[in-house]
Design a protein around this motif. Sequence first.
Motif, PDB file in Angstrom:
ATOM      1  N   ARG A 178     -12.661  -8.150  22.887  1.00  0.00           N
ATOM      2  CA  ARG A 178     -13.309  -6.852  22.700  1.00  0.00           C
ATOM      3  C   ARG A 178     -12.655  -6.075  21.554  1.00  0.00           C
ATOM      4  NH1 ARG A 178     -14.850  -3.678  27.909  1.00  0.00           N
ATOM      5  NH2 ARG A 178     -16.620  -5.075  27.738  1.00  0.00           N
ATOM      6  N   ILE A 179     -11.343  -6.152  21.491  1.00  0.00           N
ATOM      7  CA  ILE A 179     -10.628  -5.432  20.419  1.00  0.00           C
ATOM      8  C   ILE A 179     -11.023  -5.990  19.059  1.00  0.00           C
ATOM      9  CG2 ILE A 179      -8.337  -5.067  19.393  1.00  0.00           C
ATOM     10  CD1 ILE A 179      -7.282  -4.941  22.314  1.00  0.00           C
ATOM     11  N   SER A 180     -11.073  -7.335  18.967  1.00  0.00           N
ATOM     12  CA  SER A 180     -11.411  -7.914  17.667  1.00  0.00           C
ATOM     13  C   SER A 180     -12.849  -7.581  17.283  1.00  0.00           C
ATOM     14  CB  SER A 180     -11.187  -9.427  17.667  1.00  0.00           C
ATOM     15  OG  SER A 180     -11.814  -9.994  18.794  1.00  0.00           O
ATOM     16  N   LEU A 181     -13.708  -7.515  18.276  1.00  0.00           N
ATOM     17  CA  LEU A 181     -15.111  -7.162  18.008  1.00  0.00           C
ATOM     18  C   LEU A 181     -15.200  -5.731  17.478  1.00  0.00           C
ATOM     19  CD1 LEU A 181     -17.888  -8.647  18.439  1.00  0.00           C
ATOM     20  CD2 LEU A 181     -18.196  -7.079  20.356  1.00  0.00           C
ATOM     21  N   THR A 182     -14.462  -4.847  18.151  1.00  0.00           N
ATOM     22  CA  THR A 182     -14.459  -3.449  17.714  1.00  0.00           C
ATOM     23  C   THR A 182     -13.933  -3.333  16.292  1.00  0.00           C
ATOM     24  OG1 THR A 182     -13.900  -2.955  19.986  1.00  0.00           O
ATOM     25  CG2 THR A 182     -13.818  -1.126  18.414  1.00  0.00           C
ATOM     26  N   LEU A 183     -12.842  -4.070  16.021  1.00  0.00           N
ATOM     27  CA  LEU A 183     -12.257  -4.036  14.687  1.00  0.00           C
ATOM     28  C   LEU A 183     -13.259  -4.524  13.647  1.00  0.00           C
ATOM     29  CD1 LEU A 183      -8.575  -5.198  15.194  1.00  0.00           C
ATOM     30  CD2 LEU A 183      -9.406  -2.956  14.422  1.00  0.00           C
ATOM     31  N   LEU A 184     -13.993  -5.569  14.023  1.00  0.00           N
ATOM     32  CA  LEU A 184     -14.985  -6.142  13.107  1.00  0.00           C
ATOM     33  C   LEU A 184     -16.062  -5.105  12.790  1.00  0.00           C
ATOM     34  CD1 LEU A 184     -15.773  -8.922  11.758  1.00  0.00           C
ATOM     35  CD2 LEU A 184     -17.409  -9.133  13.634  1.00  0.00           C
ATOM     36  N   THR A 243     -16.565  -3.479   9.134  1.00  0.00           N
ATOM     37  CA  THR A 243     -17.829  -3.584   8.402  1.00  0.00           C
ATOM     38  C   THR A 243     -18.323  -2.197   8.019  1.00  0.00           C
ATOM     39  OG1 THR A 243     -18.261  -5.323   9.980  1.00  0.00           O
ATOM     40  CG2 THR A 243     -20.020  -4.809   8.447  1.00  0.00           C
ATOM     41  N   PHE A 244     -18.204  -1.308   8.969  1.00  0.00           N
ATOM     42  CA  PHE A 244     -18.672   0.066   8.771  1.00  0.00           C
ATOM     43  C   PHE A 244     -17.958   0.717   7.592  1.00  0.00           C
ATOM     44  CE2 PHE A 244     -21.258   3.219  10.470  1.00  0.00           C
ATOM     45  CZ  PHE A 244     -20.631   4.444  10.343  1.00  0.00           C
ATOM     46  N   VAL A 245     -16.636   0.620   7.602  1.00  0.00           N
ATOM     47  CA  VAL A 245     -15.839   1.206   6.525  1.00  0.00           C
ATOM     48  C   VAL A 245     -16.195   0.552   5.186  1.00  0.00           C
ATOM     49  CG1 VAL A 245     -13.499   1.404   5.605  1.00  0.00           C
ATOM     50  CG2 VAL A 245     -13.950   1.938   8.007  1.00  0.00           C
ATOM     51  N   ALA A 246     -16.332  -0.792   5.206  1.00  0.00           N
ATOM     52  CA  ALA A 246     -16.641  -1.513   3.970  1.00  0.00           C
ATOM     53  C   ALA A 246     -17.978  -1.055   3.399  1.00  0.00           C
ATOM     54  CB  ALA A 246     -16.666  -3.013   4.239  1.00  0.00           C
ATOM     55  N   LEU A 247     -18.942  -0.890   4.292  1.00  0.00           N
ATOM     56  CA  LEU A 247     -20.272  -0.481   3.815  1.00  0.00           C
ATOM     57  C   LEU A 247     -20.246   0.931   3.253  1.00  0.00           C
ATOM     58  CD1 LEU A 247     -22.404  -2.126   6.597  1.00  0.00           C
ATOM     59  CD2 LEU A 247     -22.619  -2.546   4.151  1.00  0.00           C
ATOM     60  N   THR A 280     -18.759   0.810  -0.101  1.00  0.00           N
ATOM     61  CA  THR A 280     -19.715   0.270  -1.067  1.00  0.00           C
ATOM     62  C   THR A 280     -20.693   1.349  -1.502  1.00  0.00           C
ATOM     63  OG1 THR A 280     -19.587  -1.698   0.284  1.00  0.00           O
ATOM     64  CG2 THR A 280     -21.190  -1.720  -1.511  1.00  0.00           C
ATOM     65  N   ALA A 281     -21.114   2.155  -0.520  1.00  0.00           N
ATOM     66  CA  ALA A 281     -22.060   3.215  -0.849  1.00  0.00           C
ATOM     67  C   ALA A 281     -21.412   4.253  -1.761  1.00  0.00           C
ATOM     68  CB  ALA A 281     -22.569   3.880   0.424  1.00  0.00           C
ATOM     69  N   LEU A 282     -20.114   4.521  -1.536  1.00  0.00           N
ATOM     70  CA  LEU A 282     -19.387   5.506  -2.334  1.00  0.00           C
ATOM     71  C   LEU A 282     -19.131   5.017  -3.752  1.00  0.00           C
ATOM     72  CD1 LEU A 282     -16.691   6.824   0.129  1.00  0.00           C
ATOM     73  CD2 LEU A 282     -18.169   8.237  -1.267  1.00  0.00           C
ATOM     74  N   TRP A 341     -26.529   6.755   4.956  1.00  0.00           N
ATOM     75  CA  TRP A 341     -26.349   5.298   4.990  1.00  0.00           C
ATOM     76  C   TRP A 341     -25.469   4.889   6.161  1.00  0.00           C
ATOM     77  CZ3 TRP A 341     -29.653   2.284   3.166  1.00  0.00           C
ATOM     78  CH2 TRP A 341     -30.347   2.592   1.992  1.00  0.00           C
ATOM     79  N   GLY A 342     -24.410   5.676   6.400  1.00  0.00           N
ATOM     80  CA  GLY A 342     -23.552   5.403   7.550  1.00  0.00           C
ATOM     81  C   GLY A 342     -24.361   5.427   8.842  1.00  0.00           C
TER      82      GLY A 342
END
Lengths: 522, 227
Positions: free
Chosen positions: A3-9, A13-17, A20-22, B53-54
């Motif tokens: 569960r922890i690794s899933l949350t981290l994933l 991904t969220f932060v990476a996206l 990318t938008a920024l 987007w977020g």
Amino acid sequence: MKRISLTLLVLGTFVALILTALHKNSSDTPPLTKLKEQYAMRTKPSVDHSLFPELKKKFKRPQDVTAACISCYNGRAEEVMHSSHWQWERTEYVAGKGIRSVGKRNILNNFCIGIQSNEQSCTRCHAGYGYADNRAYFADSLDVDCLACHDNSGTYAKMNEGAGMPDTSVDLSYVAQHVGLPTRTDCGTCHFFGGGGNNVKHGDLEEALFDPTRDVDVHMATDGINMQCVDCHTAKNHQMLGKMYSVSSMNRNRVRCESCHGSMPHKDNVLNDHTFKIACQTCHIPEYAKVNPTKLFWDWSKAGRLKDGKPFELKDSSGTDIYMSIKGSFKWGKDLKPSYVWFNGTATHYLLGDKFDPSKPLDINHLMGSYDDPDSKIYPVKVHIAEQIYDTKNDYLIQPKLYSARKGDGGFWGDFNWQTSAEAGMKAAGLPYSGHYGFTETRMYWPVNHMVAPKEKAVGCNECHTRNDGRLAEVGGFYMPGRDFNPWVERFGFGLMALTLAGVFMHGGARVVAGRKRKRNV
Amino acid sequence: MKTEYIYHRFERFWHWMQAALIIFLGVTGFEIHGSFTFFGYEQAVEYHDIAAWGFIILIAFAIFWHVTKGEWRQYLPTWRNLKAQADYYVFGMFRNAPHPTKKTVISKLNPLQKLVYAGLKVLIIPTMVFTGLVYMFYRYPQRNEVLSLNISGLQTVAMLHTIGAFLLVSFFVAHLYLITTGHTVTSNLRAMITGYEDLPDESITVVNEPVPAISGEAVPETKEVAQ
């Protein structure tokens, strides 16, 4: 663990996206550096004109200089004779009027009104010699004034009221030996002083552009890239690119910012989206008349007052003319925000003889365009308002004779009599004059194209996207976020918010009261 | 009193992320609307775009979670107990009556919540996302060009987006208040933070309808707490 690794994933991904938008795309940097390289190159002339024996002799007449020019550059004079600098008119499709030959030669404005019957004075800025009143000379290529545009000595000048002849003080031989590509000085000598003085007409073209700073004009700045007029207003066979909507009507032969900068030059795509409906000039020329004032209002009806039988002038504290007996009273403005209009590159004009309704202000030129027209963009303009003379019986504008060669010839500047001025002017224009004149309000719209500011000084978002008095407050036909709102949506929204809040407070209050009661009863 | 596990880890993350994004979108959005000045227009637009987007990414994950776990059934509106729930808010609450529906991890929403949240998910959020995307990608009609999205003006899009925003603000206000209407004033808030909620034992009068066929994930044991 899983569960922890899933949350981290998910978080990763969220932060990476978001990053990318920024991240801004830096690969498509506008080619500004390339443009600077290009315009920093100054080619050396291939010949030294001061070594030609043909030019070292003493010239009696300016036409002899032209003959010397033609002896090498044959055929060039004919090119000039086909240009608007010589013709002062061209065949245009004028919306609502049809195909007409229009230009300085026959069109009216609301400054010094028009050249007919005033040629002797107005043609000081004609690219030829001897445009006095007859037009026969138009056929002689020796009357082409090469020096007016090609003088690089800075000493050439045309005579006041000399029908285009050079001033007697000019050393023609010296000027002829120092010729080259037109400089800002050559162009500015006429184009900065249109309307009878510095910056009177355009507002964005004035003597400060002989030697401007970057803040005044980012292109012509002597502490910048120091571009000359002809760098943008290029010419092929002496046909210059660019024209002004005070005298022309069609969407052709225009100088465009986009030819160098492209249609989407910003790094920010939100800004690039603006280019569909907003002209470059609208944001990049936040102010015009940055150094010297330009004329905004001209009241001809006040002209003709005399002191002890003599004309006089009044100046304000800054030394600007506010009254002249020969011209009337003026209002000027400096550091001006332009007005803004929808414009699709075509204009219609008031043409001599057109009837109009004197109860309303008359647009002498009208820029066409609207939001719904896909060719239209919002452009900055200078609006010039005047009170000018018209025929109250025929309901058309009068071409007055202003220039006066001698007393009694009808010229207003000698006789100060509108009646005889109107008679003489309309006779030259070939239109009947009823003998009754009045003054009516007219407007002209001058697109503002020069005095482009450094990009840091471009108009900010909130100067238009605001509810209060934004720059585009008067420009209609569309919904602009930040400026516009639907009053019913606002009423609904705030009403709903108020109801919800009221409900919450009533319910909450009732709960508190009920709770207290219960406690007491226990 | 016993403590029930109500909200999964992802569910809580989704909820708070969504709350933060909607608040931020609201602040920047109403600034763009011209209601006030805070960040400055240019920044407000930039931030609003990024947050949008977020939000879209978050929605994508949330949809995935709801579908794979069958949690979407939580939002199926029902008539059953709707009246009882409404009566509770209007009368029961003031008489210290128990909640008419039992909150469990199987069925965590009361009938009124089901209705409101379903409306939010099916109507308002999609409207906001759709009009928002049109806002981002529209092109005014241009000649001789391939166009991504051609609209003649922003009027309608902006109106719908603004109406949606006002509805969300009202929802937000009511939602904040309704947090306090749990078993205790803070029990709902605690549940959304920790996942566990204190619930009364046997005083439940009507048991909320169990949601059928939820994929069997191991639900943490219910912890009995001494009263």
